[in-house]
Design an enzyme around this catalytic site. Structure first.
Site, short mmCIF file in Angstrom:
data_model
loop_
_atom_site.label_atom_id
_atom_site.label_comp_id
_atom_site.label_asym_id
_atom_site.label_seq_id
_atom_site.Cartn_x
_atom_site.Cartn_y
_atom_site.Cartn_z
N ASP A 151 -34.66 4.47 -28.74
CA ASP A 151 -33.55 4.55 -29.68
C ASP A 151 -32.34 5.15 -28.96
OD1 ASP A 151 -32.26 4.23 -32.06
OD2 ASP A 151 -33.21 5.94 -33.06
N THR A 200 -26.51 1.81 -31.90
CA THR A 200 -25.45 1.62 -32.89
C THR A 200 -24.12 1.33 -32.21
OG1 THR A 200 -25.02 4.01 -32.92
CG2 THR A 200 -26.57 3.15 -34.56
N LYS A 217 -33.78 -1.16 -37.43
CA LYS A 217 -34.10 -1.41 -36.02
C LYS A 217 -35.46 -0.80 -35.64
CE LYS A 217 -30.02 0.28 -34.79
NZ LYS A 217 -29.24 0.21 -36.05
N THR A 218 -35.68 0.43 -36.04
CA THR A 218 -36.96 1.09 -35.74
C THR A 218 -38.11 0.41 -36.49
OG1 THR A 218 -35.83 3.20 -35.41
CG2 THR A 218 -38.20 3.28 -35.81
N ARG A 262 -31.60 2.29 -45.92
CA ARG A 262 -31.90 3.72 -45.86
C ARG A 262 -31.16 4.48 -46.95
NH1 ARG A 262 -30.96 5.71 -40.25
NH2 ARG A 262 -33.14 5.15 -39.89
#
Length: 336
Positions: free
Chosen positions: A112, A161, A67-68, A220
Site C-alpha cells: 500500500d 492514491t 484497492k486492498t 468506506r
C-alpha cells in the site's frame, strides 16, 4: 472527535476490525468496478490454467474504493497467501529482502502507498519484479561483492492514491494497471444494504438511498455513515434505520445532502468569500483554513472535483457555479 473523521476516506484506527468484517470476500460480493472485475477474472483464470504467477498489478485511485479488498480477493481466487506492507514501512533493503525471501511460489506481496517507497528500495525491487531475483551486497569497500539470490515467482500488487508520484521505472514494471473510480449512488445503496445485513440491523430502502447519496462515492464512507446512523437508531429510535432517523443522524454529524462535511464547506466558502471565487493557490488556501496541502489535495479535493464544486486552473482553485448554487449565493454575471 468522530465528527471530524466521519467523511475521511482513509481508515480510522479504532474502526479497522469492523471495516475488515464488512469487506467482500469474493468478486460476486464486490459491488461496482464491473469492467475492472471482469478483466481481473479473465487474467486470473488464464494464469491458473497456465500454472504461472499472475502479472504484477497496480491499483490507483482515491482512498476507500477497494484497492486492498481487491488484493485479498485476488489472493483467494489464486489459492495463494498474501503478505501486506506499505511503502513507508520498507525503510531498508533488508526489510524488503526479508519479505521477498519468505514468499512461496505464486504468493502475493501487497504494498500500500507504494508511491512512498524510497529510491534505494525501488532499485532492489526491480530485479525482483523482472527476474524473481535479488541482488545482495556483501561487505563494503574494496571487499564488496554481490550475489544473486533466486526468489520464488510471486505477484506484486501495488496500491496508490497518487499515481503521479510513482517513478517511471517502477510504473513500467507493472503489466496490469487499473484505476478505481468513485461509485454511483445505486452501487453504494447496494453496499449499504449488504453491510446492514452483515451488521444485523434493519434498514429501509429510502434510508439506504439517503446514506448512499451522502457517502461521497466511497464505500468506506458509506459503511462508516451506516454504523453511525445505526448508533442513532438504537439510542434515539427503535433500532430500525428509517429515512427520518437517517436524516436526523447525518444532520447531527454535519454531513449535508451532497455529502459535504464541515471542512468541505470551509474550503468552498473560503474560496468564495475570501478570494472572490478564486483562483487561489493551494498553499494559500491551506494557510487560510489551517490545513495541510496534502490533506486538501488527497482527501477533500477529489470529491469536490468529481462533483463539480471546484476546478483546477493554471492559476489555482476556483469555485464553480454549482458551489454558489449549493450555498444559495449569487455571483454577479452567473446567477440572476
Amino acid at each position: 472527535m468522530i465528527e471530524e473523521n466521519i467523511t475521511t476516506p482513509f481508515p480510522i484506527e479504532d474502526e479497522r476490525e469492523v471495516e475488515r468484517a464488512l469487506r467482500p470476500k469474493t468478486f460476486n460480493d464486490f459491488i461496482g468496478q464491473d469492467r475492472l472485475k471482469e478483466n481481473l477474472k479473465v487474467f486470473i483464470e488464464a494464469t491458473k490454467r497456465r500454472g504461472e504467477p499472475l502479472d504484477h498489478i497496480l491499483f490507483y485511485g482515491p482512498p476507500g474504493l477497494g484497492k486492498t479488498t481487491l488484493a485479498n480477493i485476488i489472493t483467494r481466487e489464486l489459492g495463494a497467501d498474501i503478505t501486506s506492507t506499505s511503502g513507508p514501512a520498507l525503510e531498508r533493503p533488508a526489510d524488503l529482502a526479508g519479505i521477498l525471501t519468505r514468499l512461496k511460489s505464486h504468493d502475493i506481496l501487497f504494498v500500500d502507498e507504494i508511491h512512498r517507497l524510497g529510491k534505494v528500495i525501488e532499485e532492489y525491487l526491480y530485479p525482483a519484479m523482472e527476474d524473481f531475483s535479488l541482488d545482495i551486497l556483501l561487505d563494503s569497500g574494496p571487499n564488496a561483492r554481490c550475489i544473486k539470490l533466486k526468489l520464488s515467482p510471486f505477484t506484486l500488487i501495488g496500491a496508490t492514491t497518487r499515481s503521479g508520484l510513482l517513478s517511471s521505472p517502477l510504473r513500467s514494471r507493472f503489466d496490469l494497471t487499473f484505476r478505481l473510480d468513485f461509485y454511483i449512488p445505486e452501487e453504494l445503496t447496494s453496499i449499504v444494504k449488504r453491510s446492514a445485513s452483515l451488521l444485523e440491523v434493519e434498514i429501509t430502502e429510502d434510508a439506504s438511498v439517503e446514506i448512499a447519496k451522502r457517502a461521497r462515492g466511497t464505500p468506506r464512507i458509506a459503511n462508516r455513515l451506516l454504523k453511525r446512523v445505526r448508533d442513532y437508531a438504537e439510542v434515539k429510535g427503535e433500532g430500525k434505520i428509517t429515512n427520518e432517523i437517517t436524516k436526523f443522524a447525518l444532520s447531527m454529524l454535519d454531513v449535508d445532502g451532497c455529502g459535504l462535511d464541515e471542512m468541505d464547506k470551509k474550503i468552498l466558502m473560503t474560496i468564495i468569500k475570501k478570494y472572490n471565487g478564486g483562483p487561489v493557490g493551494l498553499s494559500t488556501l491551506a494557510a487560510s483554513i489551517g490545513e495541510e496541502e496534502d490533506t486538501i489535495s488527497e482527501v477533500f479535493e477529489p470529491y469536490l472535483l468529481q462533483e463539480g464544486f471546484i476546478k483546477r486552473t493554471s492559476r489555482g482553485r476556483e469555485a464553480t457555479i454549482l458551489a454558489y448554487q449549493h450555498f444559495g449565493i449569487t455571483k454577479r454575471g452567473l446567477l440572476g
